[in-house]
Design a protein around this motif. Structure first.
Motif, PDB file in Angstrom:
ATOM      1  N   SER A 273       1.194  -0.992  -0.116  1.00 19.53           N
ATOM      2  CA  SER A 273      -0.499   0.362  -0.248  1.00 19.53           C
ATOM      3  C   SER A 273       0.525   1.392   0.307  1.00 19.53           C
ATOM      4  O   SER A 273       0.474   2.252  -0.446  1.00 19.53           O
TER       5      SER A 273
ATOM      6  N   VAL B 241       1.518   1.827  -3.675  1.00 23.36           N
ATOM      7  CA  VAL B 241       0.689   2.414  -4.445  1.00 23.36           C
ATOM      8  C   VAL B 241       0.505   4.004  -3.601  1.00 23.36           C
ATOM      9  O   VAL B 241       0.533   4.829  -4.918  1.00 23.36           O
TER      10      VAL B 241
ATOM     11  N   ALA C 230       1.348  -4.782  -7.447  1.00 23.47           N
ATOM     12  CA  ALA C 230       1.163  -3.550  -6.823  1.00 23.47           C
ATOM     13  C   ALA C 230       1.987  -1.296  -7.361  1.00 23.47           C
ATOM     14  O   ALA C 230       1.749  -1.071  -7.641  1.00 23.47           O
TER      15      ALA C 230
ATOM     16  N   ALA D  47       0.815  -1.503 -11.289  1.00 17.59           N
ATOM     17  CA  ALA D  47      -0.207  -0.812 -11.039  1.00 17.59           C
ATOM     18  C   ALA D  47      -0.536   0.636 -11.037  1.00 17.59           C
ATOM     19  O   ALA D  47      -0.746   1.140 -10.553  1.00 17.59           O
ATOM     20  N   GLY D  48       0.260   0.384 -10.006  1.00 20.18           N
ATOM     21  CA  GLY D  48       0.918   2.273  -8.695  1.00 20.18           C
ATOM     22  C   GLY D  48       1.219   3.235  -9.971  1.00 20.18           C
ATOM     23  O   GLY D  48       0.626   4.368 -10.372  1.00 20.18           O
TER      24      GLY D  48
ATOM     25  N   THR E  48      -6.181   4.949  -6.280  1.00 14.74           N
ATOM     26  CA  THR E  48      -5.169   5.008  -5.756  1.00 14.74           C
ATOM     27  C   THR E  48      -5.580   3.810  -4.386  1.00 14.74           C
ATOM     28  O   THR E  48      -5.706   3.051  -3.590  1.00 14.74           O
TER      29      THR E  48
ATOM     30  N   PHE F 249      -7.132   0.363  -5.083  1.00 18.13           N
ATOM     31  CA  PHE F 249      -5.142  -0.094  -5.678  1.00 18.13           C
ATOM     32  C   PHE F 249      -4.941  -0.944  -3.861  1.00 18.13           C
ATOM     33  O   PHE F 249      -4.606  -2.313  -3.322  1.00 18.13           O
TER      34      PHE F 249
ATOM     35  N   THR G   7      -7.840  -3.395  -2.520  1.00 17.18           N
ATOM     36  CA  THR G   7      -7.622  -4.481  -2.967  1.00 17.18           C
ATOM     37  C   THR G   7      -6.784  -5.550  -2.334  1.00 17.18           C
ATOM     38  O   THR G   7      -6.185  -6.783  -2.386  1.00 17.18           O
ATOM     39  N   ILE G   8      -4.829  -4.499  -2.004  1.00 16.38           N
ATOM     40  CA  ILE G   8      -3.857  -5.750  -1.667  1.00 16.38           C
ATOM     41  C   ILE G   8      -4.227  -5.889   0.020  1.00 16.38           C
ATOM     42  O   ILE G   8      -4.107  -6.800   0.384  1.00 16.38           O
TER      43      ILE G   8
ATOM     44  N   VAL H  36      -1.026  -8.632 -11.373  1.00 16.49           N
ATOM     45  CA  VAL H  36      -2.015  -7.400 -11.712  1.00 16.49           C
ATOM     46  C   VAL H  36      -3.223  -7.525 -12.081  1.00 16.49           C
ATOM     47  O   VAL H  36      -3.745  -6.747 -12.121  1.00 16.49           O
TER      48      VAL H  36
ATOM     49  N   PHE I 214      -5.460  -5.968  -9.894  1.00 15.11           N
ATOM     50  CA  PHE I 214      -5.757  -4.630  -9.738  1.00 15.11           C
ATOM     51  C   PHE I 214      -6.324  -3.958 -11.046  1.00 15.11           C
ATOM     52  O   PHE I 214      -7.214  -2.819 -11.316  1.00 15.11           O
TER      53      PHE I 214
ATOM     54  N   ALA J 152      -9.298  -4.256 -10.136  1.00 15.91           N
ATOM     55  CA  ALA J 152     -10.619  -3.270  -9.405  1.00 15.91           C
ATOM     56  C   ALA J 152     -10.292  -1.387 -10.370  1.00 15.91           C
ATOM     57  O   ALA J 152     -10.915  -0.442  -9.898  1.00 15.91           O
TER      58      ALA J 152
END
Length: 434
Positions: A101, A104, A145, A148-149, A188, A191, A194-195, A404, A407, A410
């Motif tokens: 997190s 992200v 993460a 995707a971030g 954000t 994500f 999701t984590i 991924v 994500f 998401a």
């Protein structure tokens, strides 16, 4: 041969050139120049090439691109990204999957100075991936993460994607920048949720970090304060009407350089290297815009955009059905083309269709950028996946793509919310510009 049929052949030729690994800028230049030559003659083709090249490179609005790129390059070389990551970890590290997190959040913060998904993913990845590996995070969650971030760099202002979209459609860069803020924050949060879900289902995938004291959190946050101040000043200055986007980019770049030198985080050699990297990246983006501006007049001559609009509306799917069809086209193209190529190739054709259906052009810009973000982490191209692979060479590509996938889901949720509630994208620009 009709103009529309020639346009279809030209688009097929364009994709053939891209498959043969011709740089997208030169592929568009070749197709646009020779297509105009066939329709209007050599003199017209030469005139389009000269005038469009000059008008592109002399466009003051494009100064935003090199300035914000320079800002991001200097911040990266000065090590400010580490401060953003440490500050994020201090606040969310104690939760399940906290390190992911924090990655992200670090990506979201660095996106506000870089404007590039690739730069965001590689910069935060170099800091975050070794830490997550050390603490036993699963390879899929860690790399997923960061990949995707990193896509947030294409959405959160100063987004290069928004600048190009604004130039292609003659929309306001400032409005587009403001429109990207709330959707960027929404993704954000999605994500991070999701984590948390992944870590709850499999605690070994994302173990908790240490619980810091308030004093330690504030100390960690202080290291990111200078860069956060620049972000607030530049982006907040646009919202407050103090700066235009061009002025904000110049102010932000100048402040970061001064802070980096003041903190002795960068020297003359480091600044010179950042400038060289900025010139190379900016030259590529300028060439893409030149290519797009040579191709687009040719496509207008062929009447292909109007024919495409008639075909799409002829299916009788209604406004939202046609929009879904357009977005599915982006999803398919995202499997083979990079984000900037998709943007400059498709917007001139789809934009008249979408605005003709009554959709807000600023809102559509946000929707397009989010869909292109999804293409950055979908196989087989998945540019951000390949970028993360360079920082995690021991992790198989298949593992990163599996990482991924949650994500992507998401992002689908975020995209659906933006479509169903347009004010997520339009609230800030409408409140700013009345």
């Amino acid at each position: 041969m009709s103009g529309t049929f020639l346009g279809v052949i030209a688009i097929a030729g364009l994709f053939a050139l891209l498959i043969l690994r011709t740089p997208v800028a030169f592929a568009m230049l070749i197709v646009g120049f020779f297509g105009t030559w066939m329709l209007r003659g050599l003199n017209s083709a030469g005139a389009v090439l000269i005038t469009e090249t000059y008008s592109t490179v002399s466009n003051d609005s494009l100064i935003v691109v090199p300035m914000f790129i320079l800002l991001g390059k200097v911040a990266s070389r000065a090590g400010f990204s580490r401060g953003l990551y440490d500050a994020a970890y201090a606040w969310v590290g104690r939760f399940r999957g906290g390190l992911a997190s924090a990655s992200v959040l670090g990506c979201a913060a660095f996106s506000a100075v870089s404007g590039s998904s690739v730069a965001t993913a590689i910069t935060i990845g170099k800091v975050a991936l070794p830490e997550m590996k050390r603490l036993g995070y699963s390879s899929g969650l860690a790399t997923g993460a960061v990949a995707a971030g990193g896509t947030l760099g294409f959405l959160i202002p100063p987004s290069t994607g928004f600048v190009l979209y604004a130039i292609l459609t003659e929309e306001s860069i400032g409005r587009l920048f403001m429109a990207g803020i709330l959707p960027g924050l929404l993704l954000t949060v999605l994500f991070m949720v999701t984590i948390w879900i992944i870590a709850v289902r499999d605690p070994r995938a994302g173990p908790r970090g240490e619980d810091m004291s308030w004093r330690a959190r504030l100390k960690a946050s202080s290291s990111s304060a200078p860069l956060l101040a620049v972000i607030v000043l530049s982006i907040g200055g646009i919202y407050a009407g103090v700066f235009t986007p061009v002025e904000a980019s110049a102010v932000g770049a100048a402040l970061v350089i001064l802070i980096a030198f003041g903190m002795r985080a960068i020297g003359p050699r480091g600044l010179w290297d950042a400038v060289l990297e900025t010139v190379k990246t900016s030259a590529m983006l300028y060439m893409i815009m030149v290519g797009a501006n040579v191709l687009n007049p040719f496509l207008a001559m062929t009447d292909l955009p109007r024919a495409l609009g008639s075909t799409l509306t002829g299916f009788g799917l209604g406004s939202y059905g046609t929009l879904v069809l357009i977005l599915l086209t982006y999803v398919v193209l995202g499997m083979f083309l990079d984000g900037l190529a998709m943007l400059v190739l498709t917007v001139p054709m789809f934009f008249p269709v979408v605005t003709g259906l009554g959709f807000d052009p600023i809102w559509f810009g946000v929707v397009v950028v989010v869909v292109i973000e999804m293409g950055m982490i979908t196989p087989p191209v998945g540019l951000n996946v390949f970028v993360v692979k360079t920082a995690a060479q021991d992790v198989p590509m298949a593992t990163i793509f599996r990482g991924v996938t949650p994500f992507l889901l998401a992002m689908l949720v975020g995209l659906a919310l933006i479509i169903l509630v347009p004010q997520i994208a339009l609230l800030l620009p409408n409140s700013m510009f009345g």
